[in-house]
Design an enzyme around this catalytic site. Structure first.
Site: not given
Ligand SMILES: [Zn+2]
Length: 291
Positions: A2-3
């Protein structure tokens, strides 16, 4: 992994379930994730009201009425699922996803929170690179997790002047410079590749060699790439706004990331996307139009 846009999507999805709600029950099914959970973790959450749900870089921060803030980082593979039908399944119980003996389905469900209205929030992480901790709310910016972070890329503090100053004399490739969390917080591999592609900047170029004019043009491109992804995450939330589900992972089309060998797609460019490795991470770019 996840960014920033994925984490922001998780935060937005959690907001209706957690903000201004009381955590009626909390349970940690193991003593640690990447690092040990803090002492009496569940006890310090139980009975506390969540007063605000914020994000800084890739951390979600839930401020509690006890004066502490619950910090959540999803690591490589952390996922959060909301089960709002929990009360119907078994009133007051953690029945839905929590076999108390740790057996069967849900063995990677490590932390469970149940709000007073019976909504169950489950943190699942099969690789356990995630992190949860409690820190004093009043001094959160001084915590080691946060005190060295650069500005939020979507905030007004992230300006051309800031980036020009940060790149001055920097002998690392611009790709690595942008991944440096002291330069800008929360930018990760995927969105750095996308931003450099759209700005026609080679990821191999040394940060210090980029003219101030080109740095100035890069800043709004970074913001736009992230804003588009946050918007895509927002639409994914609307898809299950009234149902339950896993938060934060959504379909998003990348122009360059993971597209090695495919045509560039930039108008007038006949180049092909190439994959190289920089500082142990994959970089995707078009050698023809990124200079
Ligand atoms: Zn190209």
């Amino acid at each position: 992994m996840p960014e920033l846009p994925e984490v922001e999507t998780v935060r937005r999805g959690l907001e209706p379930a957690l903000t201004d709600r009381v955590i009626a029950r909390a349970h940690a099914r193991r003593p640690d994730l990447r690092v040990p959970l803090p002492p009496n973790f569940a006890g310090r959450l139980t009975g506390r009201r969540v007063t605000a749900l914020r994000r800084r870089a890739k951390y979600i921060l839930a401020d509690l009425d006890s004066g502490e803030t619950l910090v959540i980082h999803l690591g490589m593979s952390g996922r959060i699922t909301i089960h709002s039908d929990q009360a119907k399944v078994k009133p007051g119980g953690f029945a839905h996803k929590m076999p108390e003996d740790g057996s069967g389905d849900g063995k990677h469900d490590h932390v469970l929170l149940e709000t007073e209205d019976g909504t169950l929030i489950v943190y699942t992480d099969h690789r356990r690179f995630g992190l949860m901790t409690l820190i004093p709310t009043h001094s959160w910016t001084e915590d080691a997790l946060f005190n060295g972070l650069g500005p939020e890329p979507l905030s007004d503090a992230f300006t051309a002047a800031h980036l020009v100053a940060a790149f001055k004399g920097k002998k690392t490739p611009i790709k690595s410079a942008l991944l440096d969390q002291r330069v800008v917080a929360g930018l990760g591999n995927i969105y750095v590749c996308e931003a450099l592609f759209r700005a026609h900047i080679s990821p191999k170029r040394l940060a210090k060699s980029l003219s101030p004019e080109r740095v100035a043009r890069l800043v709004p491109v970074i913001k736009k790439v992230l804003e588009e992804a946050v918007a895509a995450g927002g639409s994914s939330l609307r898809d299950y706004a009234h149902t339950d589900g896993e938060l934060g992972y959504f379909q998003h089309r990348f122009r360059v990331y993971d597209r090695a060998g495919k045509p560039c797609g930039t108008k007038g460019c006949k180049g092909q996307i190439k994959r190289i490795v920089q500082a142990g991470r994959s970089t995707f770019y078009c050698p023809s139009c990124q200079k």
